[in-house]
Design a protein around this motif. Structure first.
Motif, PDB file in Angstrom:
ATOM      1  N   TRP A 350       0.871  -1.183   0.000  1.00 21.89           N
ATOM      2  CA  TRP A 350       0.000   0.000   0.000  1.00 21.89           C
ATOM      3  C   TRP A 350       0.896   1.215   0.000  1.00 21.89           C
ATOM      4  O   TRP A 350       2.114   1.082  -0.045  1.00 21.89           O
ATOM      5  N   GLN A 351       0.320   2.394   0.019  1.00 21.15           N
ATOM      6  CA  GLN A 351       1.120   3.615   0.031  1.00 21.15           C
ATOM      7  C   GLN A 351       0.379   4.712   0.784  1.00 21.15           C
ATOM      8  O   GLN A 351      -0.805   4.548   1.111  1.00 21.15           O
ATOM      9  N   THR A 352       1.093   5.781   1.065  1.00 27.25           N
ATOM     10  CA  THR A 352       0.504   6.871   1.858  1.00 27.25           C
ATOM     11  C   THR A 352      -0.870   7.240   1.318  1.00 27.25           C
ATOM     12  O   THR A 352      -1.823   7.415   2.068  1.00 27.25           O
ATOM     13  N   GLU A 353      -0.967   7.351   0.002  1.00 26.91           N
ATOM     14  CA  GLU A 353      -2.211   7.821  -0.605  1.00 26.91           C
ATOM     15  C   GLU A 353      -3.372   6.831  -0.440  1.00 26.91           C
ATOM     16  O   GLU A 353      -4.530   7.226  -0.407  1.00 26.91           O
ATOM     17  N   THR A 354      -3.069   5.540  -0.375  1.00 25.83           N
ATOM     18  CA  THR A 354      -4.163   4.559  -0.274  1.00 25.83           C
ATOM     19  C   THR A 354      -4.676   4.446   1.155  1.00 25.83           C
ATOM     20  O   THR A 354      -5.762   3.907   1.371  1.00 25.83           O
ATOM     21  N   GLY A 444       1.603   4.965  -9.526  1.00 23.66           N
ATOM     22  CA  GLY A 444       3.016   5.236  -9.851  1.00 23.66           C
ATOM     23  C   GLY A 444       3.903   4.012  -9.712  1.00 23.66           C
ATOM     24  O   GLY A 444       5.081   4.065 -10.039  1.00 23.66           O
ATOM     25  N   ASP A 445       3.369   2.890  -9.234  1.00 22.46           N
ATOM     26  CA  ASP A 445       4.159   1.658  -9.096  1.00 22.46           C
ATOM     27  C   ASP A 445       3.903   0.738 -10.280  1.00 22.46           C
ATOM     28  O   ASP A 445       2.756   0.576 -10.715  1.00 22.46           O
ATOM     29  N   LEU A 446       4.965   0.102 -10.768  1.00 23.34           N
ATOM     30  CA  LEU A 446       4.820  -0.839 -11.876  1.00 23.34           C
ATOM     31  C   LEU A 446       4.817  -2.270 -11.336  1.00 23.34           C
ATOM     32  O   LEU A 446       5.560  -2.592 -10.397  1.00 23.34           O
ATOM     33  N   GLY A 459       8.811  -2.125  -9.856  1.00 20.16           N
ATOM     34  CA  GLY A 459       9.603  -0.916  -9.584  1.00 20.16           C
ATOM     35  C   GLY A 459       8.701   0.299  -9.584  1.00 20.16           C
ATOM     36  O   GLY A 459       7.498   0.207  -9.831  1.00 20.16           O
ATOM     37  N   ARG A 460       9.310   1.449  -9.338  1.00 20.18           N
ATOM     38  CA  ARG A 460       8.558   2.699  -9.373  1.00 20.18           C
ATOM     39  C   ARG A 460       8.558   3.230 -10.800  1.00 20.18           C
ATOM     40  O   ARG A 460       9.529   3.073 -11.537  1.00 20.18           O
ATOM     41  N   GLY A 461       7.471   3.889 -11.163  1.00 15.67           N
ATOM     42  CA  GLY A 461       7.415   4.516 -12.471  1.00 15.67           C
ATOM     43  C   GLY A 461       8.033   5.904 -12.453  1.00 15.67           C
ATOM     44  O   GLY A 461       8.175   6.543 -13.487  1.00 15.67           O
ATOM     45  N   ILE A 465      12.756   7.582  -4.227  1.00 15.73           N
ATOM     46  CA  ILE A 465      13.712   6.588  -3.710  1.00 15.73           C
ATOM     47  C   ILE A 465      13.123   5.967  -2.449  1.00 15.73           C
ATOM     48  O   ILE A 465      12.521   6.661  -1.629  1.00 15.73           O
ATOM     49  N   LYS A 466      13.292   4.649  -2.312  1.00 19.29           N
ATOM     50  CA  LYS A 466      12.894   3.984  -1.063  1.00 19.29           C
ATOM     51  C   LYS A 466      14.158   3.538  -0.363  1.00 19.29           C
ATOM     52  O   LYS A 466      14.826   2.599  -0.799  1.00 19.29           O
ATOM     53  N   THR A 467      14.516   4.203   0.699  1.00 25.18           N
ATOM     54  CA  THR A 467      15.734   3.842   1.408  1.00 25.18           C
ATOM     55  C   THR A 467      15.389   3.466   2.841  1.00 25.18           C
ATOM     56  O   THR A 467      14.728   4.246   3.527  1.00 25.18           O
TER      57      THR A 467
HETATM   58  P1  AMP Z   1       4.841   5.197   1.316  1.00 23.33           P
HETATM   59  O1  AMP Z   1       3.842   6.053   0.664  1.00 23.33           O
HETATM   60  O2  AMP Z   1       5.947   5.949   1.975  1.00 23.33           O
HETATM   61  O3  AMP Z   1       4.192   4.220   2.260  1.00 23.33           O
HETATM   62  O4  AMP Z   1       5.548   4.351   0.171  1.00 23.33           O
HETATM   63  C1  AMP Z   1       4.776   3.635  -0.723  1.00 23.33           C
HETATM   64  C2  AMP Z   1       5.643   2.973  -1.745  1.00 23.33           C
HETATM   65  O5  AMP Z   1       6.463   1.972  -1.130  1.00 23.33           O
HETATM   66  C3  AMP Z   1       4.870   2.219  -2.782  1.00 23.33           C
HETATM   67  O6  AMP Z   1       4.362   3.082  -3.778  1.00 23.33           O
HETATM   68  C4  AMP Z   1       5.922   1.249  -3.298  1.00 23.33           C
HETATM   69  O7  AMP Z   1       6.768   1.859  -4.224  1.00 23.33           O
HETATM   70  C5  AMP Z   1       6.669   0.903  -2.035  1.00 23.33           C
HETATM   71  N1  AMP Z   1       6.119  -0.338  -1.446  1.00 23.33           N
HETATM   72  C6  AMP Z   1       5.206  -0.458  -0.473  1.00 23.33           C
HETATM   73  N2  AMP Z   1       4.975  -1.762  -0.190  1.00 23.33           N
HETATM   74  C7  AMP Z   1       5.748  -2.487  -1.030  1.00 23.33           C
HETATM   75  C8  AMP Z   1       5.958  -3.883  -1.253  1.00 23.33           C
HETATM   76  N3  AMP Z   1       5.326  -4.793  -0.538  1.00 23.33           N
HETATM   77  N4  AMP Z   1       6.816  -4.239  -2.238  1.00 23.33           N
HETATM   78  C9  AMP Z   1       7.472  -3.318  -2.978  1.00 23.33           C
HETATM   79  N5  AMP Z   1       7.318  -1.996  -2.801  1.00 23.33           N
HETATM   80  C10 AMP Z   1       6.473  -1.570  -1.839  1.00 23.33           C
END
Ligand code: AMP
Length: 576
Positions: A350-354, A444-446, A459-461, A465-467
């Motif tokens: 999931w992501q912040t927006e969802t 935005g995620d592929l 990956g990301r579209g 960066i995810k660090t």
């Molecule tokens: P955030 O909004 O900070 O929670 O980041 C969300 C992003 O983290 C997503 O759009 C993905 O790019 C990545 N992400 C979250 N969960 C996963 C996962 N299980 N596998 C790969 N990427 C993930």
């Protein structure tokens, strides 16, 4: 391929059963904090431990649902008595401490929206988020105030009130500064003006894009429907559980699944106040008898790196469900989890927006290592095709062209609406509108979807960066680098890192009169750490005489990344 648990009727059922567990307020109202806490007290579960804080010295501080209800009502009364109107954005900058959780819930009761800020950020990212939120009130600690706010206070003219929590709060003084404890001392433990609009903002979570300032994703009280539903169906939470979410409260997971979801499910949520330490974490899992655990791939990789002696001979018998989020979960880590913890790690996406988990390996599902699982009930996912330049393709008479072919890549799109969907980006309707097309939210995620409906992350579209599980916008880092007098231009990318997923690497061109040297690279890096905080600063600085640009002059980060990978640029550098 349309992945759906499907018809509208099924969708309504999926969220409907969570809605039915909530009490609601007269006239169709709903308040997230009331549902998360006071509902349990009214239903006779007030003596259950809601929050279990573990101090750095490993002492426990338990707060029951009744205590959290009473103390959060005090905070709500303080906000009302001090004239803070419903709808006000209350920013929160704190580590994992009891008052931060209580203040969050109190603000929700009073109808304020809470914006949690990551306390490991340096002063600049915090200032930028306070400015983006037009913040007038901040709750923080005396130490964080001194370190992060005092240096930028003059740039925040709207920040009129700063309420301090925890040690040193009472002694602190200055314009607009007060102790929240002092303010609460005379406040009633009953709050009778509960805010009740399910569509009123509850949280603003700042997140980063490829360009521009941080975006404040607005979430509403109704989101608790999705927190409750996924808390049960994905994290497997049930009565009597001891649940531990390791995410920092400054990020969306730490709030949605560290606070709201476990409370909505009525379980005991463990909150560890100390920094990561592998032995400590194994101790907590074992000795607190954690039964459901939600953590991140970076944390799991660090635990794995601690070696077998760190976990061998321990009893994790209480642990029933282990779930992960935030980054790709490597199959090797899943194998390690099975050996070390005796449990299969369940990836979720999931992501912040969802606002809540959208795709998951749920309990009882046949986990395919490397896959994020399947859409959760009530969520419909499709993949939108992209062209060769990463542009979204249109279909016949539609804005999007979906693929229905197994394993064909596309951008994860989610059919709107769902209860925890963001309702806006703060003060930025255009950026919000750009996330939607034809009634679909574009993530935005592929990914690809296999013939059995499992979703595989590709990956990301975009260039974010995810660090170490933290989402970092390259633009923010580039801007900070360019504050250094030697830097003419900077391009920031994430390079693969076996431990923290991606490591931040900066390519800089120097102004005339400056020459590349190790000492200068150190200096630029140290200045960036000071401004941004260690978690967000680049680990590596590379000098580059000419950065690649588009025709319109934007840095081509993707090319920079390819070049770095081709040249074998190692992301390795000192640990953050
Ligand atoms: P955030 O909004 O900070 O929670 O980041 C969300 C992003 O983290 C997503 O759009 C993905 O790019 C990545 N992400 C979250 N969960 C996963 C996962 N299980 N596998 C790969 N990427 C993930």
């Amino acid at each position: 391929m349309s992945l759906t648990h499907a018809s509208e009727q099924l969708e309504a059922e999926a969220w409907g059963s969570a809605r039915a567990q909530l009490a609601g307020l007269p006239g169709g109202g709903l308040n997230m904090a009331d549902e998360a806490v006071d509902r349990h007290v009214r239903q006779g579960r007030g003596s259950v431990v809601a929050l279990r804080f573990v101090s750095p010295g490993r002492e426990r501080e338990d707060l029951t649902y009744a205590q959290v209800a009473a103390r959060s009502s005090q905070v709500a009364n303080v906000l009302r008595d001090q004239g803070i109107q419903p709808g006000t954005l209350v920013c929160l900058l704190a580590g994992r401490m009891p008052m931060a959780s209580i203040a969050t819930l109190g603000a929700l009761k009073a109808g304020c929206a809470v914006a949690p800020l990551f306390s490991a950020y340096g002063p600049e990212p915090i200032r930028d988020r306070l400015l983006a939120g037009r913040a007038s009130i901040l709750l923080t600690t005396a130490d964080l105030y001194q370190a992060k706010i005092a240096p930028v206070r003059r740039e925040l003219p709207n920040l009129h009130r700063i309420w301090l929590m925890g040690p040193g709060a009472t002694e602190a003084s200055g314009p607009g500064i007060a102790s929240l404890d002092d303010l609460m001392s005379a406040a009633s433990e009953d709050f009778d003006q509960l805010s009740s609009d399910p569509q009123a903002p509850a949280f603003v979570h700042f997140t980063s894009g490829t360009t521009g300032t941080p975006k404040g994703a607005v979430h509403v009280h109704e989101a608790i429907v999705a927190h409750l539903a996924t808390g049960r169906s994905v994290l497997g939470l049930r009565d009597g559980d001891i649940y531990w979410c390791t995410a920092d409260p400054g990020w969306v997971t730490g709030t949605s699944y560290g606070l709201i979801a476990p409370l909505a499910c009525g379980v005991t949520s463990v909150i560890d106040s100390a920094d990561f330490d592998p032995i400590r974490w194994f101790d907590i899992l074992e000795q607190e008898r954690v039964s459901a655990w939600y953590t991140s791939p970076t944390a799991l990789r660090m635990l794995r790196k601690a070696g077998d002696a760190a976990w061998q001979g321990r009893d994790f018998g209480a642990l029933r469900q282990v779930s992960s989020v935030g980054e790709p979960l490597n199959p090797e880590v899943i194998s390690w989890g099975s050996a070390a913890l005796g449990r299969v790690i369940h990836d979720t996406w999931w992501q912040t927006e969802t606002g809540a988990i959208m795709i998951a390996n749920s309990p009882g599902m046949d986990v395919r290592p490397g896959s994020m699982g399947r859409p959760v009930p009530g969520v419909e996912i499709r993949l939108a095709r992209h062209g060769p330049q990463g542009e979204r393709l249109a279909g016949p008479g539609t804005a999007l062209d979906f693929t229905d072919l197994p394993d064909e890549p596309g951008e994860i799109a989610i059919r709107t609406p769902w209860p925890s969907m963001m309702r806006g980006y703060l003060h930025d309707p255009q950026r919000y509108q750009a996330c939607f097309a034809d009634g679909w939210y574009l993530s935005g995620d592929l990914a690809r979807i296999d013939a059995d409906g499992y979703v595989w992350f590709l990956g990301r579209g975009d260039d974010v960066i995810k660090t170490a599980g933290h989402l970092v916008g390259p633009f923010e880092v580039e801007s900070a680098l360019m504050e250094h007098p030697s830097v003419a231009e900077a391009g920031v990318v994430g390079l693969p890192d076996p431990l923290i997923g991606e490591s931040i690497c900066a390519f800089v061109t120097l102004r005339a009169g400056w020459a590349p040297s190790d000492a200068l690279a150190q200096q630029i890096r140290a200045a960036a750490r000071q401004r941004l905080g260690a978690a967000v600063a680049p680990r590596r600085i590379e000098f580059d005489a000419s950065l690649p640009h588009t025709h319109s002059g934007k840095i081509l980060r993707r090319e920079l990344r390819s070049r770095a990978l081709a040249a074998g640029t190692s992301p390795a550098g000192p640990s953050p």
